[in-house]
Design an enzyme around this catalytic site. Structure first.
Site, mmCIF file in Angstrom:
data_model
loop_
_atom_site.group_PDB
_atom_site.id
_atom_site.type_symbol
_atom_site.label_atom_id
_atom_site.label_comp_id
_atom_site.label_asym_id
_atom_site.label_seq_id
_atom_site.Cartn_x
_atom_site.Cartn_y
_atom_site.Cartn_z
ATOM 1 N N TYR A 57 5.186 6.892 -2.981
ATOM 2 C CA TYR A 57 3.771 6.610 -2.727
ATOM 3 C C TYR A 57 3.258 5.633 -3.797
ATOM 4 O O TYR A 57 2.557 4.669 -3.499
ATOM 5 C CB TYR A 57 3.019 7.940 -2.763
ATOM 6 C CG TYR A 57 1.527 7.861 -2.542
ATOM 7 C CD1 TYR A 57 1.003 7.725 -1.265
ATOM 8 C CD2 TYR A 57 0.634 7.956 -3.618
ATOM 9 C CE1 TYR A 57 -0.376 7.672 -1.065
ATOM 10 C CE2 TYR A 57 -0.731 7.914 -3.426
ATOM 11 C CZ TYR A 57 -1.234 7.775 -2.147
ATOM 12 O OH TYR A 57 -2.587 7.726 -1.959
ATOM 13 N N SER B 62 -4.910 3.471 -5.344
ATOM 14 C CA SER B 62 -4.770 4.858 -5.795
ATOM 15 C C SER B 62 -4.634 4.857 -7.312
ATOM 16 O O SER B 62 -4.338 3.817 -7.910
ATOM 17 C CB SER B 62 -3.493 5.421 -5.150
ATOM 18 O OG SER B 62 -2.977 6.503 -5.880
HETATM 19 N N1 LIG Z 1 -7.062 11.991 -0.951
HETATM 20 C C1 LIG Z 1 -6.867 11.446 -2.133
HETATM 21 O O1 LIG Z 1 -7.020 12.102 -3.179
HETATM 22 C C2 LIG Z 1 -6.462 10.002 -2.282
HETATM 23 C C3 LIG Z 1 -6.168 9.530 -3.558
HETATM 24 C C4 LIG Z 1 -5.795 8.197 -3.716
HETATM 25 C C5 LIG Z 1 -5.728 7.365 -2.622
HETATM 26 N N2 LIG Z 1 -6.008 7.855 -1.385
HETATM 27 C C6 LIG Z 1 -5.906 6.914 -0.267
HETATM 28 O O2 LIG Z 1 -7.047 6.979 0.566
HETATM 29 C C7 LIG Z 1 -6.666 6.745 1.922
HETATM 30 C C8 LIG Z 1 -7.113 7.889 2.804
HETATM 31 O O3 LIG Z 1 -6.471 9.077 2.357
HETATM 32 P P1 LIG Z 1 -6.877 10.530 2.865
HETATM 33 O O4 LIG Z 1 -6.785 11.407 1.678
HETATM 34 O O5 LIG Z 1 -8.125 10.489 3.651
HETATM 35 O O6 LIG Z 1 -5.616 10.854 3.791
HETATM 36 P P2 LIG Z 1 -5.541 11.732 5.136
HETATM 37 O O7 LIG Z 1 -4.110 12.124 5.258
HETATM 38 O O8 LIG Z 1 -6.575 12.786 5.134
HETATM 39 O O9 LIG Z 1 -5.910 10.656 6.248
HETATM 40 C C9 LIG Z 1 -5.042 9.586 6.545
HETATM 41 C C10 LIG Z 1 -5.224 9.207 8.000
HETATM 42 O O10 LIG Z 1 -4.246 8.199 8.288
HETATM 43 C C11 LIG Z 1 -3.647 8.524 9.528
HETATM 44 N N3 LIG Z 1 -2.286 7.998 9.593
HETATM 45 C C12 LIG Z 1 -1.212 8.430 8.874
HETATM 46 N N4 LIG Z 1 -0.110 7.763 9.278
HETATM 47 C C13 LIG Z 1 -0.492 6.894 10.238
HETATM 48 C C14 LIG Z 1 0.210 5.962 11.043
HETATM 49 N N5 LIG Z 1 1.526 5.792 10.935
HETATM 50 N N6 LIG Z 1 -0.499 5.223 11.940
HETATM 51 C C15 LIG Z 1 -1.839 5.404 12.078
HETATM 52 N N7 LIG Z 1 -2.548 6.294 11.347
HETATM 53 C C16 LIG Z 1 -1.888 7.039 10.450
HETATM 54 C C17 LIG Z 1 -3.645 10.048 9.581
HETATM 55 O O11 LIG Z 1 -3.497 10.522 10.901
HETATM 56 C C18 LIG Z 1 -4.981 10.392 8.944
HETATM 57 O O12 LIG Z 1 -6.022 10.490 9.892
HETATM 58 C C19 LIG Z 1 -5.131 6.541 1.903
HETATM 59 O O13 LIG Z 1 -4.843 5.167 1.807
HETATM 60 C C20 LIG Z 1 -4.723 7.243 0.626
HETATM 61 O O14 LIG Z 1 -3.505 6.736 0.112
HETATM 62 C C21 LIG Z 1 -6.367 9.152 -1.178
#
Ligand SMILES: NC(=O)c1ccc[n+]([C@@H]2O[C@H](COP(=O)([O-])OP(=O)(O)OC[C@H]3O[C@@H](n4cnc5c(N)ncnc54)[C@H](O)[C@@H]3O)[C@@H](O)[C@H]2O)c1
Length: 259
Positions: free
Chosen positions: A164, A151
């Site tokens: 986070y 991230s």
């Molecule tokens: N969206 C952003 O802007 C962003 C920015 C930086 C990093 N990220 C990283 O990208 C990745 C995906 O993020 P996203 O935005 O798609 O998030 P999101 O919340 O849309 O999706 C995350 C998924 O993980 C699942 N999840 C959460 N806790 C869980 C658990 N305990 N066991 C199993 N599954 C679980 C959720 O049900 C969901 O389907 C993450 O690692 C996030 O940290 C996202």
């Protein structure tokens, strides 16, 4: 150049396990991997969405797509995810540690319970799931790919998400450490560090016009990312196109970290 495959991005015959793939960036990456030819094991806690995504992916790509409902807060049975993959597909080639949670609160209000939950899902689960996956990849003897999700907070401070940030700093270090230890087995370990993507995780950002404006002004490309933007990057890191690349964290951020 005779060892250069005709299509270095082809994943036919490969098996990928993607956590957090019911929705968001995980489902976009799963679609990219399936389109490139990989069969898939999807893992998430949201059963209904997971079943829907699996069915959509298999129908739209013709790949075999299975799913397992699993809460990654529970690290005691992570080996079951890899063994199910091996039972069903006979192997595991690509692990994408994507699932994550966050707590949006000022530093002064964070409780030890919140700290532990975020660290368990975002750092501990990727650590020990990588250990299980690497064990299988080493036994197959053909290398493998581990892709973590870092991230912007792996590198910079962002208001209101200090826990986070701790967890994603850990993912950054995990990527470097595993890359060095697993290189001799031909296992490449890299990470994607998304900037701001429109998903459930960031919905508070998009609902607050002032915060949204502040975020958008930092993105040179002038737009947030969408899950489809991560599909090509994950295929690159999962495929033989990146066989000599390990320990890298690719910022997928519309230019944020360059500015
Ligand atoms: N969206 C952003 O802007 C962003 C920015 C930086 C990093 N990220 C990283 O990208 C990745 C995906 O993020 P996203 O935005 O798609 O998030 P999101 O919340 O849309 O999706 C995350 C998924 O993980 C699942 N999840 C959460 N806790 C869980 C658990 N305990 N066991 C199993 N599954 C679980 C959720 O049900 C969901 O389907 C993450 O690692 C996030 O940290 C996202």
């Amino acid at each position: 150049m005779s060892d250069l495959p005709l299509n270095p991005f082809d994943l036919t015959g490969k098996v990928s396990l993607v956590t957090g793939s019911a929705a968001g960036i995980g489902s976009g990456m799963a679609l990219g991997l399936a389109r490139a030819g990989s069969d898939l094991m999807l893992v998430d806690i949201q059963e209904e969405k997971l079943a829907e995504t699996a069915s959509h992916l298999s129908q739209s790509t013709g790949r075999r797509v299975l799913y397992t409902v699993y809460d990654l807060e529970n690290v005691s049975d992570l080996s079951s995810l890899v063994s199910r993959c091996v039972q069903e597909f006979g192997r595991l080639d690509i692990l994408v540690n994507n699932a994550a949670v966050t707590v949006r609160k000022p530093f002064m209000e964070i409780t030890p319970e919140e700290f532990d939950r975020v660290l368990r899902v975002n750092s501990r689960a990727p650590y020990f799931l990588s250990q299980e996956a690497a064990r299988q990849m080493i036994s197959q003897g053909e290398g493998g790919k581990i892709i973590n999700m870092a991230s912007l907070t792996s590198k910079i401070g962002v208001q209101g998400v200090s826990v986070y940030g701790v967890s994603k700093g850990g993912v950054y270090s995990l990527t470097k450490g595993l890359a060095v230890e697993l290189a001799r087995h031909g296992i490449c370990v890299n990470a994607i560090a998304p900037g701001f993507f429109v998903t459930d995780l960031t919905s508070p950002v998009w609902e607050d016009p002032e915060y949204r404006e502040r975020v958008m002004s930092r993105i040179p490309m002038g737009r947030a990312g969408s899950p489809a933007d991560a599909a090509g990057t994950v295929v690159y890191l999962a495929s033989s196109a990146s066989d000599y690349l390990t320990g890298r964290v690719l910022f997928l951020d519309g230019g944020w970290m360059a500015s």
